[in-house]
Design a protein around this motif. Sequence first.
Motif, PDB file in Angstrom:
ATOM      1  N   UNK A  98       0.629  -1.217   0.355  1.00  0.00           N
ATOM      2  CA  UNK A  98      -0.520   0.116  -0.183  1.00  0.00           C
ATOM      3  C   UNK A  98       0.688   1.404  -0.075  1.00  0.00           C
ATOM      4  N   UNK A  99       2.378   1.321   1.062  1.00  0.00           N
ATOM      5  CA  UNK A  99       2.784   2.222   0.103  1.00  0.00           C
ATOM      6  C   UNK A  99       3.299   2.821  -0.575  1.00  0.00           C
ATOM      7  N   UNK A 100       3.469   1.610  -1.663  1.00  0.00           N
ATOM      8  CA  UNK A 100       4.178   1.830  -2.504  1.00  0.00           C
ATOM      9  C   UNK A 100       3.448   2.428  -3.237  1.00  0.00           C
ATOM     10  N   UNK A 101       2.358   1.592  -3.770  1.00  0.00           N
ATOM     11  CA  UNK A 101       1.105   2.328  -4.296  1.00  0.00           C
ATOM     12  C   UNK A 101       1.306   3.669  -4.056  1.00  0.00           C
ATOM     13  N   UNK A 102       0.530   3.861  -2.620  1.00  0.00           N
ATOM     14  CA  UNK A 102       0.367   5.872  -2.515  1.00  0.00           C
ATOM     15  C   UNK A 102       1.957   5.833  -3.299  1.00  0.00           C
ATOM     16  N   UNK A 103       2.537   6.236  -3.383  1.00  0.00           N
ATOM     17  CA  UNK A 103       4.522   6.940  -3.125  1.00  0.00           C
ATOM     18  C   UNK A 103       4.089   6.864  -4.827  1.00  0.00           C
ATOM     19  N   UNK A 129      -1.900  14.784   3.961  1.00  0.00           N
ATOM     20  CA  UNK A 129      -2.510  13.902   4.548  1.00  0.00           C
ATOM     21  C   UNK A 129      -2.456  12.768   4.594  1.00  0.00           C
ATOM     22  N   UNK A 130      -1.142  11.854   3.486  1.00  0.00           N
ATOM     23  CA  UNK A 130      -0.970  10.478   3.945  1.00  0.00           C
ATOM     24  C   UNK A 130      -0.666  10.623   4.314  1.00  0.00           C
ATOM     25  N   UNK A 131       0.685  11.474   5.341  1.00  0.00           N
ATOM     26  CA  UNK A 131       1.393  11.722   6.351  1.00  0.00           C
ATOM     27  C   UNK A 131       1.138  11.419   7.841  1.00  0.00           C
ATOM     28  N   UNK A 133       6.530   7.700   2.819  1.00  0.00           N
ATOM     29  CA  UNK A 133       7.382   9.481   2.622  1.00  0.00           C
ATOM     30  C   UNK A 133       8.491   8.125   1.978  1.00  0.00           C
ATOM     31  N   UNK A 134       9.403   7.412   2.761  1.00  0.00           N
ATOM     32  CA  UNK A 134      10.875   6.885   2.069  1.00  0.00           C
ATOM     33  C   UNK A 134      11.162   5.902   0.834  1.00  0.00           C
ATOM     34  N   UNK A 135      10.232   5.859   0.661  1.00  0.00           N
ATOM     35  CA  UNK A 135       9.822   4.629  -1.185  1.00  0.00           C
ATOM     36  C   UNK A 135       9.744   6.167  -1.780  1.00  0.00           C
TER      37      UNK A 135
END
Lengths: 270, 318
Positions: B101-106, B122-124, B187-189
């Motif tokens: 999910x993080x990857x898709x959002x990134x 918003x995501x953070x 954020x990292x991705x």
Amino acid sequence: MRKTFLYSALILASALFIAPFYWTFMTAIKSSAELYQFPPVFWPSEWHFENFAAAWNKQPFGTYLSNSVIVVVLSTVGQLLSSSLVAFGFARFRFPGRDALFILLLATMMIPWDVKMIPLYMEFNMLGWINTLKPLIVPAYFADAFFVFLLRQYIMTVPMEIDEAARMDGANSFDIYWRIHLPLMMPALVLVGTFHFMNAWNDYLGPLIYLNDQSKYTLTLGLSMFKGLHEVDVTSIAAITVILCLPPLVLFFLAQRYIMDGAVGSSVKG
Amino acid sequence: MDMAYAGTKAGVARRKRVTAGRHMAPYLFISPWILGFLFFTLGPLMFSLTMSFYDWPVVGERTFVGLDNYRSMFTEDPQFWESLWITVKFAAIYVPFNIVMSFLLALMLHHVTFASGFFRTAFYLPSVISGVALVTIWSWIYSKEYGLLNFMLSLVGIDGPNWLGDPNLAIVAIIIASLWGLGGTMLILLTGLKAIPKELYEAATVSGVPGWAQMLFITLPMLGPMLIFTFITSIISAFQQLTIALLLTKGGPLGSTYFFAMYIYDNAFKYFDMGYAAAGSWVMFVIVLALSLLVMRWSAAWVYYEGEIRQTDGERNA
């Protein structure tokens, strides 16, 4: 077409992330009559801002706030000083054992907190620090591996010639650190300060383990004291939650640009 | 500058002092970390290893018991296995979801320019305020009668369950609440994606490489180090999961969210059996370390590190 889909997905996802905050804020300002209405009230007819003051006065939140501020301010100062000093040491000197020590530093990031939790408690107990704010402040003066790593990446992007020129002018290593690198790494320091602030401000387990006396409690502990009563006092919990969210939120908004640039910078240059 | 001194006794002494100063300086700079490492990491680590071989109450007599803590944990303590199993289940679901999910959002954020600051924030946002406030918010969303979630379900004609009261659903509730804090991973991705040279994609597009192949052969390998980093940190945080469960469900209902970290916490601070708790924390350490090494070992086969010199096929065959 593709853009439309992309933005729709993003708007939907961000709504999922924001909705709970909206709900919390609305809960905090609702009248008790609208609180339990079904279907739920999404836009209260009256806004009761006095709920915040009422919640604040139900516990000694003034004391909690001053404890939280003491912990956050003192530990942030310590974290910024110690992490930047250590980062400078690793970035600007060659010395026997440097690379091994740096790998060791990175390895410490992998140790689960649980392994250190009990002996640290015993250690602070022996020092007579239990039920004081010291366990929440003092360790920050001994540099955090993640922050050292981040600041080191930053320092390494500054040309060595600047250091050499300063040395020619008679500056010693500390001058170079204090008067050249500290100002230069300001964006990264803002990043570190913000991250540390958020960790310290939101910390729950530390205060829970080390503090017994209510007069020593931080805000997170005060809020969790409402938890037992949460079916009865929803408004107070929501109000304190909103208050607790505000400082990190404001800080994040202010530091956002630095955080993004700093994070992007460190990864690009990594 | 020092020419005039050269060869004189004073000059030699002075040069020695200066060099000694130069030699000491780096250690002085890194001394905060060295002291911190000794007092807050290495010391506690050795201490807890020692404790794990003792019957160590907070007050009263300590007795050396050898491997007894470990033996009774593995053979006589059903709570050990139960909490470990719950943690493994949690990690097995949380870690992949967190990364995907993080990857898709990134990925989505990487492709937008308009209002990107808003979406990023918003995501953070949930990561900014995590902890007690976050858990409090979730405890209403999940509330059976007044909860936001069950209201939403009722709109589509579903009679909402008792999320935190049902042993099968409570762990799902905790996984969702944990995933809400994926902003840090994202954020990292995102920074990783931004660091991939655009020329790679341009060259691929010119050569007619389709989008899915660019993803498979450029994006994923280039993002490899970041993915591994988030993979390992996700495993660590999954195994250390405590605050959310402690506040949201207190381990219940029927022990269905009694995580391994809570088992250690209870042994230490509820039953004051420090030696036994220390043994538990070492079991966790070994598991997390083994998993991390496994991930690194497995990733070495496909992750590309910049600047790394790879063996050519010829050398490998030789």
